[in-house]
Write a protein that holds these residues in place. Structure first.
Motif, PDB file in Angstrom:
ATOM      1  N   CYS A   8       0.845  -1.189   0.000  1.00 32.04           N
ATOM      2  CA  CYS A   8       0.000   0.000   0.000  1.00 32.04           C
ATOM      3  C   CYS A   8       0.881   1.239   0.000  1.00 32.04           C
ATOM      4  O   CYS A   8       1.736   1.403   0.867  1.00 32.04           O
ATOM      5  CB  CYS A   8      -0.912  -0.006   1.222  1.00 32.04           C
ATOM      6  SG  CYS A   8      -1.851   1.532   1.394  1.00 32.04           S
ATOM      7  N   CYS A  11      -0.235   3.830   3.245  1.00 36.50           N
ATOM      8  CA  CYS A  11       0.221   3.696   4.620  1.00 36.50           C
ATOM      9  C   CYS A  11       1.462   2.818   4.730  1.00 36.50           C
ATOM     10  O   CYS A  11       2.008   2.652   5.805  1.00 36.50           O
ATOM     11  CB  CYS A  11      -0.896   3.119   5.494  1.00 36.50           C
ATOM     12  SG  CYS A  11      -1.328   1.412   5.099  1.00 36.50           S
ATOM     13  N   HIS A  13       1.618  -0.354   4.206  1.00 41.33           N
ATOM     14  CA  HIS A  13       1.274  -1.691   4.695  1.00 41.33           C
ATOM     15  C   HIS A  13       1.508  -2.742   3.608  1.00 41.33           C
ATOM     16  O   HIS A  13       1.096  -2.567   2.470  1.00 41.33           O
ATOM     17  CB  HIS A  13      -0.188  -1.704   5.135  1.00 41.33           C
ATOM     18  CG  HIS A  13      -0.643  -3.023   5.680  1.00 41.33           C
ATOM     19  ND1 HIS A  13      -0.100  -3.583   6.802  1.00 41.33           N
ATOM     20  CD2 HIS A  13      -1.587  -3.899   5.239  1.00 41.33           C
ATOM     21  CE1 HIS A  13      -0.694  -4.743   7.041  1.00 41.33           C
ATOM     22  NE2 HIS A  13      -1.599  -4.963   6.108  1.00 41.33           N
ATOM     23  N   CYS A  28      -6.604  -1.155   0.327  1.00 47.19           N
ATOM     24  CA  CYS A  28      -5.745  -1.621   1.406  1.00 47.19           C
ATOM     25  C   CYS A  28      -6.603  -2.082   2.585  1.00 47.19           C
ATOM     26  O   CYS A  28      -7.522  -1.375   2.982  1.00 47.19           O
ATOM     27  CB  CYS A  28      -4.815  -0.484   1.820  1.00 47.19           C
ATOM     28  SG  CYS A  28      -3.864  -0.822   3.312  1.00 47.19           S
ATOM     29  N   SER A  30      -5.743  -2.180   5.514  1.00 44.48           N
ATOM     30  CA  SER A  30      -5.369  -1.430   6.706  1.00 44.48           C
ATOM     31  C   SER A  30      -5.950  -0.021   6.719  1.00 44.48           C
ATOM     32  O   SER A  30      -6.585   0.398   7.673  1.00 44.48           O
ATOM     33  CB  SER A  30      -3.836  -1.364   6.802  1.00 44.48           C
ATOM     34  OG  SER A  30      -3.442  -0.638   7.949  1.00 44.48           O
ATOM     35  N   CYS A  31      -5.744   0.718   5.604  1.00 48.63           N
ATOM     36  CA  CYS A  31      -6.204   2.105   5.588  1.00 48.63           C
ATOM     37  C   CYS A  31      -7.312   2.332   4.565  1.00 48.63           C
ATOM     38  O   CYS A  31      -7.835   3.421   4.447  1.00 48.63           O
ATOM     39  CB  CYS A  31      -5.032   3.048   5.317  1.00 48.63           C
ATOM     40  SG  CYS A  31      -4.357   2.916   3.653  1.00 48.63           S
ATOM     41  N   THR A  33      -7.379   2.643   1.389  1.00 53.17           N
ATOM     42  CA  THR A  33      -7.184   3.406   0.170  1.00 53.17           C
ATOM     43  C   THR A  33      -6.998   2.439  -0.994  1.00 53.17           C
ATOM     44  O   THR A  33      -6.810   1.243  -0.803  1.00 53.17           O
ATOM     45  CB  THR A  33      -5.943   4.309   0.263  1.00 53.17           C
ATOM     46  OG1 THR A  33      -4.778   3.500   0.308  1.00 53.17           O
ATOM     47  CG2 THR A  33      -5.994   5.190   1.482  1.00 53.17           C
TER      48      THR A  33
HETATM   49 ZN    ZN Z   1      -2.827   1.259   3.408  1.00 52.60          ZN
END
Ligand code: ZN
Length: 77
Positions: A8, A11, A13, A28, A30-31, A33
């Motif tokens: 990603c 972030c 990740h 992603c 995690s974030c 996006t």
């Molecule tokens: Zn991310």
């Protein structure tokens, strides 16, 4: 089953994704996006140092022995 590693850009990740039927992750986990790219093909294979920082790309792509270019088109080898 092909499992690819994705990165990603939002972030930083890294995550693995099981690609089924050619579908790829579009965000992603995690974030959330959409700035994800597949490692080793889209981003190139990046080697990470012990500190976690990017130290450089591997020479997996064909490199010319006569010069430092990534292809032999530059020096004629
Ligand atoms: Zn991310």
């Amino acid at each position: 089953m092909p499992i690819y590693e994705y990165h990603c850009k939002g972030c930083g990740h890294d995550f693995e994704y099981l690609v089924l039927g050619g579908s790829e992750p579009d965000h992603c986990p995690s974030c959330n996006t959409s700035k994800v790219c597949r490692l080793m093909s889209t981003c190139g294979f990046v080697t990470k140092g012990s500190g976690g920082q990017t130290v450089g790309k591997s020479a997996s792509s064909s490199s010319c022995t006569g010069c430092s270019a990534s292809s032999c088109a530059g020096c004629g080898h």
